[in-house]
Design an enzyme around this catalytic site. Structure first.
Site, PDB file in Angstrom:
ATOM      1  CB  ALA A 287      -0.984   0.014   1.181  1.00  0.00           C
ATOM      2  CB  CYS A 288       4.214   2.261   0.054  1.00  0.00           C
ATOM      3  SG  CYS A 288       4.055   2.285   1.831  1.00  0.00           S
ATOM      4  CG  ASN A 292      -0.309   3.413  -8.015  1.00  0.00           C
ATOM      5  OD1 ASN A 292      -0.948   2.529  -8.583  1.00  0.00           O
ATOM      6  ND2 ASN A 292      -0.827   4.150  -7.056  1.00  0.00           N
ATOM      7  CB  SER A 404     -11.085  -6.347  -3.246  1.00  0.00           C
ATOM      8  OG  SER A 404     -10.980  -4.946  -3.392  1.00  0.00           O
ATOM      9  NE  ARG A 405      -4.396  -8.324  -2.828  1.00  0.00           N
ATOM     10  CZ  ARG A 405      -3.128  -7.996  -2.634  1.00  0.00           C
ATOM     11  NH1 ARG A 405      -2.299  -7.852  -3.647  1.00  0.00           N
ATOM     12  NH2 ARG A 405      -2.679  -7.782  -1.414  1.00  0.00           N
ATOM     13  CE1 TYR A 530      -1.306   7.970  -6.974  1.00  0.00           C
ATOM     14  CE2 TYR A 530      -1.882  10.271  -6.567  1.00  0.00           C
ATOM     15  CZ  TYR A 530      -2.000   8.926  -6.259  1.00  0.00           C
ATOM     16  OH  TYR A 530      -2.809   8.538  -5.221  1.00  0.00           O
TER      17      TYR A 530
END
Length: 622
Positions: A287-288, A292, A404-405, A530
């Protein structure tokens, strides 16, 4: 007539696909002994074909385990039992003769760096779970390659499972089927045994048609025997045994013995406007933003980023001293919530065909939905939550499970690197560590040298959303982003990393640390993140080329005043982004010291202790 497998208890397992006789003897022995133990009704040897995949999906639809998502091409939705939704660290164990082979003995309390189980306790646990556990079900035999088939860095595994969901997912996540079996020949393989732990007939009805056995869930690793044994969970991290179990826990142990590295890292290629290219590996806790970053659209004109992998890197020095990395996986098993056109446009372009979604919400027009998808629902379209109930924003809980995936083939990603399947791997010139640090830690800094870089990896910390009993956020230690995945004693792992500096001719990558998540006093992010993160990668790229300037600080090198290209960005408070506060870092040093003393204890290499002392001295002089 299909050959039958006779067993002592006179249970007969029919081979319904494939031929046991034609398998290498050690593979056949592995299947036969486990069929005798688990007593499946039938055995299916997977070939990985399109036709087989269709059959497996049909079986799951028939069992009510998945449903077709009519809005997309060949996409499916699985909803699990709400008690089987994530990796379970408390039930994930490593079995070695000596506890200290698995974890450092902590000063007090229990280790946060892994869970050891004795051979005796494991034998008891195994014998209460596996006999007869596949009765009435099919045992699928999944031969798979971690890494491109035939790559000198690849390894073969064989997973026996009674879950068709595992078969369909492993076909995406690994190179699976006949080709892997051919590549194995009479060689060695990692033995993986998995059962959902629900023999037929069922004792009680399934929830969501999802077989699992939460009371008896256990995920066990036997590194000395190259075995993984998993019971009671169908969730990916516990059942797709090629992923964290093999590619990190077992592989890190093999890597230590064979002199390479198995790491929880993305791999990306970055090309500058002049057409020069470099590859980076980066380790961030869950979650880092690993996925992305691996799939980023850079905001800097003329720069290009391509993806080799988003989660795991196997890296080995070649004869010329280059650190070569492969992505051992063949797909992405990504967290869905937070994935949107804004946060990860390339993931969005990847996941809407040939994908299995798990525990996301479903739209009434046959699509998927989750928190942070950033797409308004068309008028009249309603939502069904991951709990299979009607959902509106007033429900007060998320429509999709936070873990969820999507499980999707990597080849569908529009920016896969041309060399992503190259057997020799790509040459890594930079290694990036990072975490979610709202305060105190600059946007980017570079290690003084390899040893200092290993210390930075060891001292990694990141904000975690704590379990419900804690209020607010806590900063957790997550060394190398590997805390849940070490296959052996973390102190020995650090020594292994340090030893890379003593290899003759090794071209050691530069090591960096990033923090996209620093906030100002109002709680606002100081950095837009981002695609703008490409500006930080640009500085690293130029550092490796010897072109970008830096200034030395107590914690490492940071960009010199004009070295970070901010052209076109408004209101960036560089002073605050790069501020190194004496008070903050004194506390940080104290935290790291306590952690090393408490958790790594006698196994902490003296070089790491020295780095901590040196940091403490530099902070004192601020």
């Amino acid at each position: 007539m299909a050959p039958e497998l006779k067993t002592e208890v006179n249970i007969i397992s029919k081979v319904i696909q494939g031929d046991l006789e034609s398998l290498p003897p050690q593979v056949r022995e592995f299947i036969e002994s486990n069929a005798k133990l688990c007593q499946p009704e039938s055995i299916h040897i997977c070939d990985g074909s399109e036709e087989e995949n269709k059959k497996i999906l049909d079986i799951m639809v028939e069992q009510g385990m998945i449903k077709k998502l009519s809005k997309y091409e060949n996409c499916w939705l699985a909803l699990t039992n709400p008690r089987d939704v994530a990796r379970i660290e408390s039930k994930t164990v490593i079995i070695t003769q000596e506890q200290r082979d698995t974890i450092p003995i902590p000063k007090t309390g229990s280790s946060q760096l892994g869970r050891w189980m004795s051979e005796e306790d494991f034998e008891k646990a195994f014998n209460t779970r596996f006999p007869g556990c596949m009765q009435g079900r099919t045992m699928y035999v999944i031969p798979f390659s971690m890494g491109p088939i035939g790559s000198p860095l690849a390894k073969i595994g064989i997973e026996l499972t009674d879950s068709p969901y595992v078969v369909a997912s492993m076909r995406m996540m690994t190179r699976m089927g006949t080709a892997a079996l051919k590549a194995l020949g009479n060689g060695e393989f990692v033995k993986c045994l998995h059962s959902v732990g629900c023999p037929l007939p069922l004792k009680e009805p399934l929830i969501n048609n999802w077989p699992c056995n939460p009371e008896l869930t256990l995920i066990a690793h036997l590194p000395d025997r190259r075995e993984i044994i998993s019971f009671g969970s169908g969730y990916g991290g516990n059942s797709l045994l090629g992923k964290k179990c093999f590619a990190l826990r077992i592989a890190s142990r093999i890597a230590k013995e064979e002199g390479w590295l198995a790491e929880h890292m993305l791999i990306l290629g970055i090309t500058n406007p002049e057409g020069e290219k470099k590859y980076f590996a980066a380790a961030f806790p869950s979650a880092c933003g690993k996925t992305n970053l691996a799939m980023m659209n850079p905001s800097r004109p003329g720069w290009k980023i391509e993806c080799v992998g988003d989660d795991i890197a196997w890296m080995k020095f070649d004869e010329l001293g280059n650190l070569r990395a492969i992505n051992p996986e063949n797909g992405f098993f990504g967290v869905a919530p937070g994935t949107s056109i804004k946060t990860n446009p390339n993931a969005i372009k990847t996941i809407f065909k040939n994908t299995i979604f798990t525990n996301v919400a479903e739209t009434s027009d046959g699509g998927v939905y989750w928190e942070g998808i950033d797409e308004p629902l068309p008028p009249g379209v309603t939502l069904t939550s991951w709990k299979n109930k009607d959902w509106t924003p007033d429900n007060g809980e998320p429509c999709a499970h936070p873990n969820s995936r999507f499980c999707t083939p990597a080849s569908q990603c529009p920016i896969m690197d041309p060399a992503w399947e190259s057997p020799e791997g790509v040459p890594i010139e930079g290694i990036i560590f990072g975490g979610r640090r709202p305060a105190g830690v600059p946007l980017v800094y570079e290690a003084f040298n390899w040893q200092h870089g290993v210390f930075i990896g060891a001292a990694m910390r990141s904000e975690a959303t704590a379990a419900a009993e804690h209020k607010g956020k806590i900063i957790m230690h997550d060394p190398f982003a590997m805390r849940p995945f070490f296959g052996y004693n973390f102190g020995k792992y650090l020594a292994h990393w340090l030893s890379m500096a003593h290899r003759p001719a090794a071209k050691l990558p530069r090591i960096f640390h990033v923090n996209w998540f620093r906030k100002d006093s109002q709680g606002k992010f100081l950095w837009p993140g981002y695609g703008e993160n490409s500006r930080v990668l640009e500085w690293m790229f130029n550092r490796i080329q010897g072109k970008a300037s830096a200034k030395s600080t107590a914690i490492g090198y940071i960009p010199a005043d004009t070295a970070l290209n901010l052209k076109g960005l408004e209101d960036i408070n560089l002073t605050e982004l790069f501020n190194i506060s004496k008070e903050f870092w004194e506390k940080e040093v104290e935290e790291i010291k306590q952690y090393f003393e408490g958790q790594v204890n006698a196994d902490l290499p003296y070089e790491i202790e020295r780095e901590l002392l040196a940091l403490e001295m530099r902070i004192k002089q601020l």
